[in-house]
Structure formats: structure tokens, C-alpha cells
Design a protein around this motif. Structure first.
Motif, PDB file in Angstrom:
ATOM      1  N   MET A   1      49.255  19.099   2.074  1.00 16.64           N
ATOM      2  CA  MET A   1      49.874  19.485   0.850  1.00 16.64           C
ATOM      3  C   MET A   1      51.452  19.360   0.672  1.00 16.64           C
ATOM      4  O   MET A   1      52.165  19.637   1.618  1.00 16.64           O
ATOM      5  N   ARG A   2      51.928  18.380  -0.164  1.00  9.74           N
ATOM      6  CA  ARG A   2      53.359  18.361  -0.272  1.00  9.74           C
ATOM      7  C   ARG A   2      53.938  19.296  -1.134  1.00  9.74           C
ATOM      8  O   ARG A   2      53.469  19.994  -1.902  1.00  9.74           O
ATOM      9  N   PRO A   3      55.412  19.503  -1.019  1.00  9.96           N
ATOM     10  CA  PRO A   3      55.972  20.489  -1.767  1.00  9.96           C
ATOM     11  C   PRO A   3      56.096  20.044  -3.272  1.00  9.96           C
ATOM     12  O   PRO A   3      55.732  18.967  -3.662  1.00  9.96           O
TER      13      PRO A   3
ATOM     14  N   TRP B   1      67.503  14.415  -0.491  1.00  5.18           N
ATOM     15  CA  TRP B   1      66.613  15.654  -0.289  1.00  5.18           C
ATOM     16  C   TRP B   1      65.715  16.013  -1.320  1.00  5.18           C
ATOM     17  O   TRP B   1      65.013  16.838  -1.332  1.00  5.18           O
ATOM     18  N   GLY B   2      66.249  15.701  -2.585  1.00  2.00           N
ATOM     19  CA  GLY B   2      65.406  15.740  -3.569  1.00  2.00           C
ATOM     20  C   GLY B   2      63.964  14.926  -3.901  1.00  2.00           C
ATOM     21  O   GLY B   2      63.618  14.263  -2.681  1.00  2.00           O
ATOM     22  N   TYR B   3      63.241  14.962  -4.787  1.00  2.00           N
ATOM     23  CA  TYR B   3      61.681  14.374  -4.794  1.00  2.00           C
ATOM     24  C   TYR B   3      61.902  12.898  -4.654  1.00  2.00           C
ATOM     25  O   TYR B   3      61.075  12.500  -3.847  1.00  2.00           O
ATOM     26  N   ALA B   4      62.746  12.407  -5.392  1.00  2.00           N
ATOM     27  CA  ALA B   4      62.813  10.812  -5.495  1.00  2.00           C
ATOM     28  C   ALA B   4      63.256  10.284  -3.898  1.00  2.00           C
ATOM     29  O   ALA B   4      62.668   9.419  -3.680  1.00  2.00           O
TER      30      ALA B   4
ATOM     31  N   ALA C   1      50.587  14.451  -6.270  1.00  5.40           N
ATOM     32  CA  ALA C   1      51.354  14.028  -7.455  1.00  5.40           C
ATOM     33  C   ALA C   1      52.027  15.414  -8.181  1.00  5.40           C
ATOM     34  O   ALA C   1      53.049  15.391  -8.862  1.00  5.40           O
ATOM     35  N   GLY C   2      51.447  16.749  -7.680  1.00  2.00           N
ATOM     36  CA  GLY C   2      51.978  17.740  -8.100  1.00  2.00           C
ATOM     37  C   GLY C   2      51.019  18.924  -7.765  1.00  2.00           C
ATOM     38  O   GLY C   2      49.932  18.627  -7.579  1.00  2.00           O
TER      39      GLY C   2
ATOM     40  N   LEU D   1      61.681  20.267  -4.713  1.00  2.00           N
ATOM     41  CA  LEU D   1      62.370  19.497  -3.748  1.00  2.00           C
ATOM     42  C   LEU D   1      63.949  19.231  -4.579  1.00  2.00           C
ATOM     43  O   LEU D   1      64.939  19.032  -3.835  1.00  2.00           O
ATOM     44  N   ASP D   2      63.561  18.858  -5.905  1.00  2.41           N
ATOM     45  CA  ASP D   2      64.930  18.618  -6.717  1.00  2.41           C
ATOM     46  C   ASP D   2      65.868  19.991  -6.458  1.00  2.41           C
ATOM     47  O   ASP D   2      66.972  19.609  -6.523  1.00  2.41           O
ATOM     48  N   ARG D   3      65.501  20.974  -6.636  1.00  3.12           N
ATOM     49  CA  ARG D   3      66.340  22.329  -6.495  1.00  3.12           C
ATOM     50  C   ARG D   3      67.105  22.011  -5.106  1.00  3.12           C
ATOM     51  O   ARG D   3      68.156  22.500  -4.807  1.00  3.12           O
ATOM     52  N   TRP D   4      65.993  21.583  -4.184  1.00  5.53           N
ATOM     53  CA  TRP D   4      66.579  21.740  -2.665  1.00  5.53           C
ATOM     54  C   TRP D   4      67.761  20.551  -2.480  1.00  5.53           C
ATOM     55  O   TRP D   4      69.026  20.773  -1.967  1.00  5.53           O
ATOM     56  N   GLY D   5      67.695  19.527  -3.294  1.00  4.48           N
ATOM     57  CA  GLY D   5      68.343  18.349  -3.164  1.00  4.48           C
ATOM     58  C   GLY D   5      69.663  18.815  -3.923  1.00  4.48           C
ATOM     59  O   GLY D   5      71.106  18.637  -3.323  1.00  4.48           O
TER      60      GLY D   5
END
Length: 342
Positions: free
Chosen positions: A157-159, A176-179, A245-246, A164-168
């Protein structure tokens, strides 16, 4: 320095003489000159001894990766691929993963009985918890090739992308974001959905991944699993066909296994032909070497507070014996897990 000291002493003796007066009043010069050949041989022998001692006591490589778990296997394998002229050494305190209860994807309770608290488990536990009536919690941690990826239930399972965007944003670094993370998720896996959704899934990574109801798992999703998903849909939750994908919705998750066998992080080493087989203490392929039963006891720092190597005990079941140092010309990478690395 030892060889230099011998050479200096020999040179001094070559030129030294002592003038002595006997009781009868006669003087003579006593020379203590060894031959030049003897002095040179002594210096060379001691120098060779020093170099040999240092080689066995302080080996030197380019990169040292500590811990052959979920992170360490990936880091070591990718380093060796990207830097083929650099020597990469992966150190693991545990043993090989040739244990039926580890390799069999479905025998979770067999693993609980015969792997947890065994010599392939660090056997960590928490302090007594007030909220648990003073009881502590048992924390199984893999002391084995693959680390906890050889212990877990293989839910892949991915985050959530938003997390991830908030992490970045917190890191002030978009990588460190999703992209920024998505290419690494794709590179890690070989997924049957890669052809229909190549922007999300990879088709050439070392980890074999598919939904639990996919034929590569023998369509192993239980009828209760399907019933649970149907109940969620009936309650108005959206169906999720691809958790890669989510994470919103209900559906059947991916599993990192194939044909009834676990696919742990050790797959990175197997792809590189560097994974120790049953009973082996080490394995080497090209510039990548993996050593088992080698516990790192401390990280070595220079005067500038830079990590320059590690001290290891070469029999992790008998700590304190055969301890020595290994130097890193470039970096020491700690991958001992969330408990051991700090």
C-alpha cells in the motif's frame, strides 16, 4: 608508521659508533653496524606485516549499508547499479531467509509459531504502558535478509498522494511530494496493471505485486473479502479498483507475492545475484557484497564529525568476538529500521 620507525632505527645504528677506554688505557671504536641489506629487509618485513594487519583489521570499501531490510536491500542494490566502479558492502546482523514460514505467503500463523521470537527476530518489546494495565507490547522486527518485509502480511500500500504532497511542503522539497516519489514507486514494482496505467504502475521492478484476486495469487481473495467489499459499496462508499492510484474507497488490496511465495525486499539482492543462499554467510556479485551475522556495534566518526566507517562483530550470535573496523571512502548509510537506526 611502524615500518618507518624500524627503518629510522636501522639507519641510526648504521652510522653509530662508540668510543671506549679499557682499564689498560687503550681506546678502541666499537661499531654496531648491521648490514644495509638486513636493515632494509627488516623494514620491509615489518611494513608488510603492518599492511597485512591493517587489511584484516580495517577493511576499506566505498559505501557501507547497515541492515539488509526493506530499505537496505534497495539502497545497496541501487547504489551498485548506479555506481558500478564503486564497492558496496551490505551488512546484516541476521541470517538468510530460507525458512518455509517466511517464504510461504499464506502461512501467517505458522510464522507466528516458528519465526517470531526465533533467532530471526530482534524480539523487541516496549516499556510497560499505563493504558495497557502495565503490560508491554511485543514488537517483532526482522533479523533476517529482507528485514520486516520478510515478516509482514505483504499488504502493498502506497501513501495517500495528498499526504505525500503535505510532506513535501513540510520538507520544503518537492521531491518528497507525490510527483517526486511516484517514479520510485513505479521502479520498485512489476505490476499487471502497468500496461493499462503506466503512469501509476511499473512493469520492470524487483517486487512482484498484484491484487489479491489476481491469477498470480491463484485468485486467493476469500469470499468474505468480496462480501466485505460489496457491503461497503452498498453503504455508499466508492469502489476502489486500484489502491496504487489512491486510498479512498473500498476494494481488494495489492499483495507483494507471486505463485504462493513472498516477494520481500530480498528480491533486490536476488536480481543482482548477491543474495546469500541457505546456510551461506556472504555472497558477492560484481561490486556488491552482502555479509550475514555481521552486527554493527557503532559508527566511527572523524574529527570533523563525519561518519567514516563502522565497527562490526562478525558473529552476531556471539557478540564481542571477532570485532573489527571497516572504513567507508564515501558514505555510511544506516538502514537498521525504525527501532535500530536511531
Amino acid at each position: 608508521r611502524l615500518a618507518g620507525g624500524v627503518a629510522t632505527a636501522a639507519t641510526t645504528r648504521l652510522t653509530a659508533t662508540a668510543s671506549t677506554t679499557t682499564p689498560h688505557g687503550r681506546r678502541f671504536a666499537a661499531s654496531c653496524e648491521p648490514t644495509l641489506a638486513l636493515a632494509t629487509a627488516a623494514a620491509g618485513f615489518c611494513g608488510l606485516g603492518w599492511m597485512t594487519w591493517r587489511w584484516f583489521r580495517e577493511e576499506e570499501v566505498d559505501f557501507i549499508v547497515v541492515g539488509a531490510g526493506s530499505a537496505g536491500c534497495a539502497v545497496a542494490a541501487r547504489l551498485s547499479e548506479a555506481l558500478p566502479h564503486m564497492r558496496v558492502l551490505l551488512l546484516e546482523a541476521g541470517e538468510d531467509d530460507d525458512v518455509p514460514e517466511i517464504q510461504t505467503a499464506v502461512d501467517y500463523f505458522g510464522k507466528v509459531d516458528r519465526v517470531f521470537t526465533s533467532d530471526r527476530d530482534w524480539g523487541h518489546g516496549t516499556e510497560p504502558q499505563e493504558g495497557l494495565g502495565g503490560r508491554g507490547l511485543y514488537w517483532p522486527r526482522g533479523k533476517v535478509i529482507g528485514g520486516c518485509s520478510s515478516f509482514n502480511t505483504m499488504v502493498w500500500m502506497r501513501p495517500e498522494p495528498v499526504d505525500l504532497d503535505r510532506w513535501g511542503e513540510m520538507m520544503q522539497d518537492k521531491s518528497w511530494g507525490y510527483a517526486g516519489m511516484l517514479p520510485y514507486f513505479r521502479n520498485a514494482e512489476t505490476h499487471p496493471r502497468a500496461q493499462e496505467n503506466p503512469a501509476v504502475h511499473g512493469d520492470s521492478g524487483p517486487i512482484s505485486v498484484a491484487r489479491l484476486d489476481h491469477p498470480q495469487h491463484g485468485s486467493a481473495a476469500h469470499v468474505v473479502t468480496h462480501t466485505f467489499v460489496d457491503a461497503g459499496i452498498a453503504l455508499g462508499h466508492p469502489r476502489n479498483e486500484d489502491f496504487g492510484a489512491g486510498l479512498v474507497g473500498v476494494g481488494i488490496n495489492d499483495v507483494n507475492a507471486a505463485k504462493g511465495r513472498r516477494c520481500s525486499a530480498a528480491a533486490y539482492l536476488r536480481r543482482a545475484n548477491a543474495c546469500p543462499k541457505s546456510g551461506e554467510l556472504s555472497s558477492r556479485a560484481g561490486n556488491l557484497e552482502v555479509r550475514l551475522l555481521t552486527q554493527v556495534t557503532r559508527v566511527l566518526f572523524n574529527s570533523s564529525k563525519q561518519a567514516v566507517g563502522v565497527e562490526v562483530c562478525e558473529d552476531a550470535h556471539d557478540e564481542g568476538k571477532r570485532c573489527r573496523r571497516i572504513r567507508a571512502r564515501h558514505e555510511v548509510v544506516l538502514c537498521g529500521g525504525a527501532v535500530n537506526s536511531p
